[in-house]
Design a protein around this motif. Sequence first.
Motif, PDB file in Angstrom:
ATOM      1  N   ILE B 155      15.694   5.771  -1.704  1.00 18.20           N
ATOM      2  CA  ILE B 155      15.067   7.048  -2.074  1.00 18.20           C
ATOM      3  C   ILE B 155      13.571   7.002  -1.788  1.00 18.20           C
ATOM      4  CG2 ILE B 155      14.462   8.488  -4.073  1.00 18.20           C
ATOM      5  CD1 ILE B 155      17.279   7.860  -5.155  1.00 18.20           C
ATOM      6  N   ASP B 156      12.949   5.856  -2.060  1.00 17.53           N
ATOM      7  CA  ASP B 156      11.507   5.736  -1.808  1.00 17.53           C
ATOM      8  C   ASP B 156      11.193   5.458  -0.339  1.00 17.53           C
ATOM      9  OD1 ASP B 156      10.886   6.251  -4.397  1.00 17.53           O
ATOM     10  OD2 ASP B 156      10.605   4.167  -4.987  1.00 17.53           O
ATOM     11  N   GLU B 270      -3.083  -0.787  -3.952  1.00 17.31           N
ATOM     12  CA  GLU B 270      -3.187   0.499  -3.238  1.00 17.31           C
ATOM     13  C   GLU B 270      -4.442   0.546  -2.365  1.00 17.31           C
ATOM     14  OE1 GLU B 270      -0.940   3.264  -6.554  1.00 17.31           O
ATOM     15  OE2 GLU B 270      -3.097   3.464  -6.231  1.00 17.31           O
ATOM     16  N   SER B 277      -0.714   8.471   5.153  1.00 17.35           N
ATOM     17  CA  SER B 277      -1.126   9.837   5.479  1.00 17.35           C
ATOM     18  C   SER B 277      -1.337  10.679   4.226  1.00 17.35           C
ATOM     19  CB  SER B 277      -0.073  10.495   6.360  1.00 17.35           C
ATOM     20  OG  SER B 277       1.091  10.694   5.609  1.00 17.35           O
ATOM     21  N   GLY B 278      -1.769  10.029   3.174  1.00 14.02           N
ATOM     22  CA  GLY B 278      -2.017  10.797   1.959  1.00 14.02           C
ATOM     23  C   GLY B 278      -0.756  11.025   1.150  1.00 14.02           C
ATOM     24  N   SER B 280       2.275  10.046  -1.231  1.00 16.85           N
ATOM     25  CA  SER B 280       2.074   9.207  -2.392  1.00 16.85           C
ATOM     26  C   SER B 280       3.135   8.133  -2.576  1.00 16.85           C
ATOM     27  CB  SER B 280       2.060  10.085  -3.624  1.00 16.85           C
ATOM     28  OG  SER B 280       3.241  10.841  -3.661  1.00 16.85           O
ATOM     29  N   PHE B 281       4.169   8.131  -1.818  1.00 18.86           N
ATOM     30  CA  PHE B 281       5.249   7.192  -2.077  1.00 18.86           C
ATOM     31  C   PHE B 281       5.128   5.969  -1.185  1.00 18.86           C
ATOM     32  CE2 PHE B 281       7.404   9.808  -4.971  1.00 18.86           C
ATOM     33  CZ  PHE B 281       7.149  11.107  -4.578  1.00 18.86           C
ATOM     34  N   GLU B 340      15.003  14.752   3.260  1.00 21.38           N
ATOM     35  CA  GLU B 340      14.027  14.182   2.348  1.00 21.38           C
ATOM     36  C   GLU B 340      13.667  12.741   2.626  1.00 21.38           C
ATOM     37  OE1 GLU B 340      12.257  14.810  -1.182  1.00 21.38           O
ATOM     38  OE2 GLU B 340      11.870  15.958   0.608  1.00 21.38           O
TER      39      GLU B 340
END
Lengths: 370, 344
Positions: B155-156, B270, B277-278, B280-281, B340
């Motif tokens: 999923i991530d 992080e 590319s900005g 978040s995952f 997704e």
Amino acid sequence: MLGTAIVGCGAIVADLHVQPLRRLQHLSAVDVRVLVDRDPARALTLRRWFPDARVATSLTAGLEPGDIQLAFIATPPSLHRSLALDALQAGSHVFCEKPLATRAADAQELARAADAAGRVLAVAHPRRFFPNTAAVRSRIMAGDLGEPLQFVLREGSPYEWPIATDAAFRRETAGGGVLLDKGVHCLDTLDSLFGVGQVLACWDDSLRGGVETNSKVELAYSSARGLVHLSWDQALNNGLWIRGPLGEIRMDSHEIDRYHWRSPGTPWQQNDCHESWPSDLTSTGGARRTPHNYYDCGDLEWINLVRSIHSLESPAVDGIVAARVLQEIEDAYRIAQPLDQPWLAPSEQAFWRDRHWHATGGAPQNHLTH
Amino acid sequence: MRPDVTAIPMLRQPRGLGKLARFGLAWRPIDTNSIHTLSEALRGFDAVVNLTQGDNQRLLPDVQNLYEACRRAEVGRLIHLGSAVVFGEVSERNLPDDRLASECRWSAYACAKATADAWLAGRLDTPGPATSIFRPGLVWGPRSIWVTLPVGQMIDGNAFLFHEGSGICNLCHVDRLANAILSAATRPAAVTGFFHLGDPEIRTWRQYYSDLAREIGSDISSIHQLPDFEYTWKHRVLGWKDLEWVRQIKRRIRNQTKDQMKRVLRRMIERMSPPSSGASFPTSPRPDRLLWSLQSIKHSLPLQRFQAHFPEVTEPNYETAMGRLGSWLRYSGFTVEPGESRKR
């Protein structure tokens, strides 16, 4: 300085509340004077941090006229009502661990008693101080997501809290299972975002004699509708998703100072949150702080409580708000149906349905005893 | 669910009841440090199933105390769970069921498990409870880490396979394990010894991941393919957390401090490798030595000994179980919406 009694000296006090209390004691805002527990040995463990406090086995034995102005109640939930009433009647303010009571009517009674006594009644809900929840509430109120909204809130993990007894798993002492334990936080968060909720449906897996380990509740608000999904025995894909016609938000349960946002058809963007709350007892213009973890929120909650007692602000969650959430939970329990578990074999599914705590007839269950 | 069987949970800590709260079962508190109180608690039972976990240093003494308590309480059968894959090694085609790991698989816990299993092996021919030691493959099914870990990674967008997933994935469905335990506890004649336990259907890691991906609405193309594992300084640092002295220090650090340290570390990581590319995952796979090792297995677990002694344990069929797992995954929210996949 508020003379304070800690009533119930279990794991949650040592883990979450001792440090804020020590800081407030250092600021001469509170003075922990009595440690109350049925088991004196547990009360004595807190003497490590509050060496001058005396130990008592009951609140009434611990209360002396004029000595205690604040009772912090952290016992099993079934005792909250009577202890809080005793404390309010003795003239103390009350800060109570969640849930305020095991029945909505009891919570309403406590709210009325606090009002009549002119005392503060506050309930521990540190999530009210999550910066991401506050930021998301602002975006919802600003209409950034549009309406109507859909949401899913999932919170599941194996139960790990280092409890000393099995009281949390008995309906007569805890009032319920995961819905009351985790759900009271989740429904309070949703109420803070969307307003007053109406329970449409509830499914759980409690058999007769047990309490639910898994629960799903469908809720409707004036502009939102969705599902709360809770578990004590398994990981879920945890987090809160809110989707509207103009955008979508995801909040991860382990990052309280961030949320993720995207407009339709665009990638997720990370938003850091800097919402802050008063962090001292100055009446106006004092210091503020952005919390970064659950413990920071606990600190701010205690400060909010003391500020409320000094009439500088209102408690984040008072008796009336807590009673409203408990009413939603009570409504859910009243209409709970057996949870559909299609991953089980058909015979196992029938077993669960037949022995659900709302089902009539069937074989009696073992009771939780030892 | 079996009317002829009464199961009583015996717990060292009341919190263990959290997973069982729905049943409202009677339970008994036990102290595995005390043979006397343990034997009193076990008296009258036909069989004891050892599912204890925990401190490395307690594994062997707990097994020794439990065995002795069963002997004193005249419990007829002791069923113990070892591991053939996670804490063992499938190093050859016809691996004997009682072959314990020759090395400790980089984990003090695995060492302690092997030591406890070896101690029990020395008791198989002595007077005492008839002892069945099951050594399952990767236990999968609803709630299993071997499901939630890869599915969460899928999923991530950071799931990965080594060697194009050609390694053998030795699986054991949780219902098969439960059926085996029940059979060992209730069959007329007790069976002693070590038994490999697993699904008879042989699956590669690629096949297993493909099946999981299909059930959550994703596909195998979203999974990163890694050529081999590089053991770097990062893994060496992460390996410290398994050292006993590090674990002891961790136990003494307050939860609040741990929470703050985790947050600082997360933010540091992080900063060192910001999202590309900005978004978040996390999108980069984070391979570890255990998964590399598991995905490098070339042999299937020999199951003949188990099948010969427990012919009645045949359920469930892999395909049926995977279908049911899919409904559990969807129930738990582990799904990928169309379009997704976050892999880049």
